[in-house]
Design a protein around this motif. Sequence first.
Motif, PDB file in Angstrom:
ATOM      1  N   ALA A 253      42.097 -40.418 -29.618  1.00 52.98           N
ATOM      2  CA  ALA A 253      43.184 -39.453 -29.505  1.00 52.98           C
ATOM      3  C   ALA A 253      42.685 -38.146 -28.895  1.00 52.98           C
ATOM      4  N   ARG A 255      43.361 -35.211 -29.966  1.00 52.69           N
ATOM      5  CA  ARG A 255      42.937 -34.391 -31.102  1.00 52.69           C
ATOM      6  C   ARG A 255      42.848 -35.271 -32.321  1.00 52.69           C
ATOM      7  N   ALA A 256      41.896 -34.951 -33.198  1.00 53.29           N
ATOM      8  CA  ALA A 256      41.729 -35.768 -34.398  1.00 53.29           C
ATOM      9  C   ALA A 256      42.936 -35.629 -35.305  1.00 53.29           C
ATOM     10  N   GLY A 257      43.394 -34.376 -35.488  1.00 50.29           N
ATOM     11  CA  GLY A 257      44.524 -34.160 -36.383  1.00 50.29           C
ATOM     12  C   GLY A 257      45.490 -33.165 -35.802  1.00 50.29           C
ATOM     13  N   ARG A 258      46.441 -32.764 -36.620  1.00 55.73           N
ATOM     14  CA  ARG A 258      47.434 -31.808 -36.167  1.00 55.73           C
ATOM     15  C   ARG A 258      46.838 -30.403 -36.093  1.00 55.73           C
ATOM     16  N   HIS A 259      45.902 -30.135 -37.004  1.00 52.95           N
ATOM     17  CA  HIS A 259      45.368 -28.770 -37.112  1.00 52.95           C
ATOM     18  C   HIS A 259      43.966 -28.630 -36.529  1.00 52.95           C
ATOM     19  N   ILE A 260      43.177 -29.715 -36.565  1.00 52.26           N
ATOM     20  CA  ILE A 260      41.806 -29.594 -36.057  1.00 52.26           C
ATOM     21  C   ILE A 260      41.493 -30.663 -35.023  1.00 52.26           C
TER      22      ILE A 260
END
Lengths: 260, 265
Positions: A253, A255-260
């Motif tokens: 992906a 980004r790994a997550g929504r925030h980081i």
Amino acid sequence: MRFRRNLLGSFLSFVVVVGVWQAIITFGHVAPYVAPTPLDAWRSIVENWSHLWPLTLTTVKETVFGFGAGAALGMGLGVLLSKRRFVQRVIYPILILSQAIPIIALAPPLVLVLGFGLTPKIVIVAWIVFFPVTVSVLDGLANVDRDLLMLARAYGASPWRTFLAIEVPSASSSLFSGLKIGATYAVTGAIIGELAASSGSSLAMFQHAQSAQLDAAGVYGTTLIMTAVGMGWFGLVALVEFFTTPWKRRSIARRAGRHI
Amino acid sequence: MRLVSLSLYIERVELSPVLTLSNTEKTFGALPVVAPTSFSVERGSFVSIVGPSGCGKSTLFNMIAGLESPSGGSIELNGGDISGRTGHVGYMLQKDLLAPWRSVLGNITMGAHLTRGVTREDEERGAALARQYGLGEFLAHYPNALSGGMRQRVALMRTLMTDHELLLLDEPFGALDAQTRFEMQRWLLDVWHSTQRTVLFVTHDVDEAIFLSDRILVMSERPGRIVLDLTIDLPRPRRTAMLTDAAFMGAKRAILSLLHHELGE
């Protein structure tokens, strides 16, 4: 990368189609009043552009609005029918009945109710589009991994959160299949609507007139425009799928997550 | 005086079992699946359940997870009845059940996503956990890009993130090859030791049960009941050499003879 390869593929298939067309005209010694060369059809489009452009815009409007209404209705019905099995038993036969009505026979009653404006065409397009969308949503939701749903329940997830977090993404592949089928049908519906429920000027009526005048290049040119509308709309839906389902084509992906 | 009573209180909490089943049973229609069963699981212990296929192990787990209500008896977690209530224990199955559309980190934070929405803090905790247990380089990977062992690690991280004291692991390594399974067993012991959770583990593999557990419960054929409650007297940390230890072999003999007896041999 894959996107660029797809684009190259589309370009090559365009070249093949035009090439075969040209070859048939040239080697088959087809008279120009029977069928034009690709270039003649193109010239006719350019010459009639000022007249064709507003008509094309109307067809695009019918296609897009009809598709939007049909897709929304299709998704809503799909979800409702999958969640309420009894409603499904009652409604599903009616949906099949709706598709058994010859679409061309739908126009006269619609005209009686809705007149000759944009609305009957939008209804006809939506009528055609909603069905594959409903079926694909029903299918997609029926095939969500039961164990994944059980796991969500074990986590204490509410039905609404489970729907958004598990069922919608699980069903997205199937949903897009339905939307793409609907997208290719949409322009067909718009043209049928223009033929059957049109009093004044439309792309379909314009082509009808060209045909009466034995203007082969014009007839082919107008068909090309209709085809372009259908393909453009299909392409747009495919593009939305491309950007909303990155896990199908990437292993990592952005980004790994929504925030980081 | 106050100090004494406080320390007594702490001692009592620490000694009290995390999970207590009292005459818990399950029947589906007229079919008894789990016979009235009673046992407790001590805080911080690793307890395995072994038994023949279809003996009701999974039904027992589903009842503890709250997915099914017991037909009789009670299930208490830290003294409170949790029968028929979900969201109180961590639950992991043989199928990793990762969401293909979410990254490794997205799957690790799935619990929060399903219940209240993922915060920055959740993601930072999840990333720290992943780094600590060998998944740090794979945070942004989609599950399809991972091997079976890696996927099970992600599934266990997802289970750990829910912060439940008790973890139910239902044959989590059953689908892995022998070598990967062995690595995963040692990795699980490492995670269990450093996170100080209580584990209830279901397996078909007697060696796996003995190697991992403090205690093994052997279940009979359906309707399942506990026919042996065996404490494993092997020191921790467990070592590969213990697989041929006399205590290991003794436990294995006891369990296998019971299982074979259950199967009518």
